[in-house]
Enzyme design. Structure first.
Site, mmCIF file in Angstrom:
data_model
loop_
_atom_site.group_PDB
_atom_site.id
_atom_site.type_symbol
_atom_site.label_atom_id
_atom_site.label_comp_id
_atom_site.label_asym_id
_atom_site.label_seq_id
_atom_site.Cartn_x
_atom_site.Cartn_y
_atom_site.Cartn_z
ATOM 1 N N ALA A 116 0.776 -1.240 0.000
ATOM 2 C CA ALA A 116 0.000 0.000 0.000
ATOM 3 C C ALA A 116 0.811 1.295 0.000
ATOM 4 C CB ALA A 116 -0.947 0.002 1.199
ATOM 5 N N ALA A 117 2.041 1.294 0.507
ATOM 6 C CA ALA A 117 2.785 2.551 0.613
ATOM 7 C C ALA A 117 3.072 3.135 -0.781
ATOM 8 C CB ALA A 117 4.088 2.318 1.369
ATOM 9 N N PRO A 118 3.063 4.480 -0.890
ATOM 10 C CA PRO A 118 2.915 5.463 0.180
ATOM 11 C C PRO A 118 1.479 5.766 0.591
ATOM 12 C CG PRO A 118 3.373 6.573 -1.883
ATOM 13 C CD PRO A 118 3.464 5.101 -2.173
ATOM 14 N N GLY A 119 0.481 5.288 -0.186
ATOM 15 C CA GLY A 119 -0.888 5.436 0.278
ATOM 16 C C GLY A 119 -1.861 6.028 -0.722
ATOM 17 N N LYS A 121 -3.312 4.771 -3.495
ATOM 18 C CA LYS A 121 -4.429 3.873 -3.818
ATOM 19 C C LYS A 121 -5.230 3.537 -2.568
ATOM 20 C CE LYS A 121 -1.956 2.024 -7.829
ATOM 21 N NZ LYS A 121 -0.773 2.914 -7.656
ATOM 22 N N GLU A 139 1.891 -2.738 4.336
ATOM 23 C CA GLU A 139 3.190 -2.476 3.712
ATOM 24 C C GLU A 139 4.247 -3.303 4.430
ATOM 25 O OE1 GLU A 139 6.308 -1.649 1.648
ATOM 26 O OE2 GLU A 139 4.345 -0.889 1.004
ATOM 27 N N ARG A 144 8.505 2.514 4.972
ATOM 28 C CA ARG A 144 7.402 2.855 4.070
ATOM 29 C C ARG A 144 6.052 2.698 4.772
ATOM 30 N NH1 ARG A 144 7.850 3.085 -1.338
ATOM 31 N NH2 ARG A 144 6.061 1.730 -1.733
ATOM 32 N N ASP A 183 -0.816 -3.596 -6.013
ATOM 33 C CA ASP A 183 -0.007 -2.753 -6.895
ATOM 34 C C ASP A 183 1.424 -3.254 -6.723
ATOM 35 O OD1 ASP A 183 0.474 -0.592 -8.679
ATOM 36 O OD2 ASP A 183 1.231 0.585 -6.999
ATOM 37 N N CYS A 236 3.440 -0.567 -12.721
ATOM 38 C CA CYS A 236 3.816 0.626 -13.486
ATOM 39 C C CYS A 236 4.889 0.222 -14.503
ATOM 40 C CB CYS A 236 4.291 1.748 -12.567
ATOM 41 S SG CYS A 236 5.675 1.317 -11.504
#
Length: 464
Positions: A116-119, A121, A139, A144, A183, A236
């Site tokens: 999840a980091a940095p947050g 989404k 995370e 992080r 992610d 990404c």
């Protein structure tokens, strides 16, 4: 794109060029090469639960109800509104998750953001859930996880639990979640425009390493989704090894059904298809020469109706090494004292009071038995006899703070407060006072009469 300009071109890795030529063809690859040597547009996503008026020149992001491109990049650090959680600086392609949630009408419930980091989404999921669900934002990397915690606190909805665990630790929660978002850590090809170092660090070996890591993560994540729940996987990066091949891996390992996302042709998002297990699955690729956003890939899968469902069971006597459950009678007293509506459940941790939604209390208890908790709900503060020492977390949350006076600061005063400097004024009420900027809570001061103490967290202060 009013402020795009060419950056000094950094040479692309030869193997990456070959990969992209195969994916795009020669003519389109030249468009791609040109696009990744332009600067990207700054974009923000507004917190719909907080009062904020966008004053910068901007244009809406087509696939997001709360996202905007800015014509110029402001000095965000010196804007008090960002410290109050009024908006989040997020890359536009990532905001496509908002379109997925709304267009598919994904049921609200218990969600997991596994990496999840940095947050960015996680705050998006938190807004979608509102008071109708609970988000577990996890995370694995400790520093992080601290950044994630800070951003969840500033967003302020109180519907999230921040954990610091490896994906393997989630084994006892098979079939527990209505939605799991991964992610995934990736080779970062989609960041080549923003980060020249990403180009230098790229290699085929790193792609293979990332793919292996992703498979390890997804081998755990695939089992966590309950029957008829959703799995969202994103990267990404552009290559098929970390994208389409991961769809094949997932659908060979677990029983999932295809999900097709409705698109507007004008968005120029490329749909891709993968045949696996006798079905056609779909992925969506964002290329920087086609969309106003960075490189991104995302796919959505739906767990089969025959899959396992794990519902949390009521625990007769909840026991935890650090958490203490507050029972109903004391909870009612707290609700009345604090001006809350009775929809909360209270716990204490290190003598500090925390509040979560009572509707998701059993899910929280189940999570707390297996996960390393970094934060949950809203920390309210500590109580000394009949007096509250309110926490900063309560200040920036959306929970009411009706029993405390407020003091509106100018922009210059707000920046000084956020720098944790002394405020010179004779206008403060005595005792605890909530500092606000444009009606956005920023934090507390305590007026002792002869001096004013600034209680803004030292580790969060503006150093600029």
């Amino acid at each position: 794109m009013p402020y795009l300009y060419a950056m000094p071109e950094t040479k692309l890795p030869v193997a990456f060029e070959s990969q992209m030529l195969e994916l795009l063809g020669k003519a389109e690859f030249e468009q791609f090469r040109k696009a990744i040597n332009n600067t990207s547009r700054t974009s923000i996503r507004v917190n719909p639960s907080k009062t904020f008026s966008l004053s910068w020149p901007s244009t809406p992001i087509a696939w997001s109800k709360t996202g905007f491109f800015l014509e110029e990049r402001p000095a965000f650090t010196l804007d008090p509104s960002i410290h109050a959680g009024a908006y989040y600086v997020q890359e536009a392609s990532s905001m496509f998750i908002e379109h997925i949630l709304h267009s598919l009408h994904i049921p609200k419930g218990i969600y997991l953001d596994l990496a999840a980091a940095p947050g960015g989404k996680s705050t998006l999921l938190s807004s979608y859930l509102g008071d109708e669900g609970m988000l577990i934002a996890n995370e694995v990397i400790q520093p992080r996880a601290q950044i994630l915690k800070e951003n969840i606190i500033k967003w302020g909805l109180g519907n999230a639990v921040v954990t610091n665990n490896d994906p393997e630790h989630f084994g006892p929660l098979e079939g527990f979640f209505d939605l799991v978002l991964v992610d995934a850590p990736c080779s970062g090809e989609g960041m080549f425009r923003k980060d020249a170092q990403a180009r230098e660090e790229w290699s085929l070996d790193n792609v293979q390493l990332c793919s292996a890591r992703q498979k390890r993560i997804m081998d755990q994540a695939g089992a966590l989704v309950k029957a008829d729940g959703y799995l969202v996987y994103s990267t990404c990066t552009f290559n098929e090894q970390e994208n389409e091949d991961m769809i094949r891996f997932l659908t060979e390992e677990f029983s999932y059904e295809p999900v097709r996302i409705p698109l507007d042709a004008g968005w120029n998002i490329r749909e891709t298809s993968v045949d696996s297990d006798g079905k056609t699955f779909y992925g969506y690729r964002f290329f920087p020469h086609l969309v106003e956003g960075e490189g991104f890939f995302i796919t959505v899968l739906k767990r089969s109706a025959e899959a396992y469902i794990q519902e949390p069971k009521r625990v007769k006597d909840f026991k935890h090494p650090y958490l203490k459950e507050i029972w109903n009678r004391e909870s009612s007293v707290l609700d009345e004292e604090l001006g809350f509506d009775g929809s909360g459940k209270y716990y204490t941790l290190n003598d500090s009071y925390f509040r979560i939604s009572i509707d998701w209390n059993l899910h929280f208890q189940k999570i707390s038995q297996h996960m390393s908790l970094k934060y949950f709900g809203v920390e309210l503060g500590k109580k000394q006899k009949n007096d509250w020492i309110p926490s900063h977390e309560w200040a920036v949350s959306v929970l009411p703070k009706n029993n405390f006076p407020t003091h509106e600061l100018s922009e210059a005063e707000a920046v000084e407060f956020l720098r944790k400097n002394d405020l010179v004024t004779d206008n403060f009420s005595t005792g605890w006072v909530l500092m606000t900027y444009k009606n956005l809570p920023l934090g507390w001061i305590k007026n002792l009469g002869n001096r004013v103490n600034n209680y803004y967290p030292k580790e969060w202060r503006i150093r600029m």
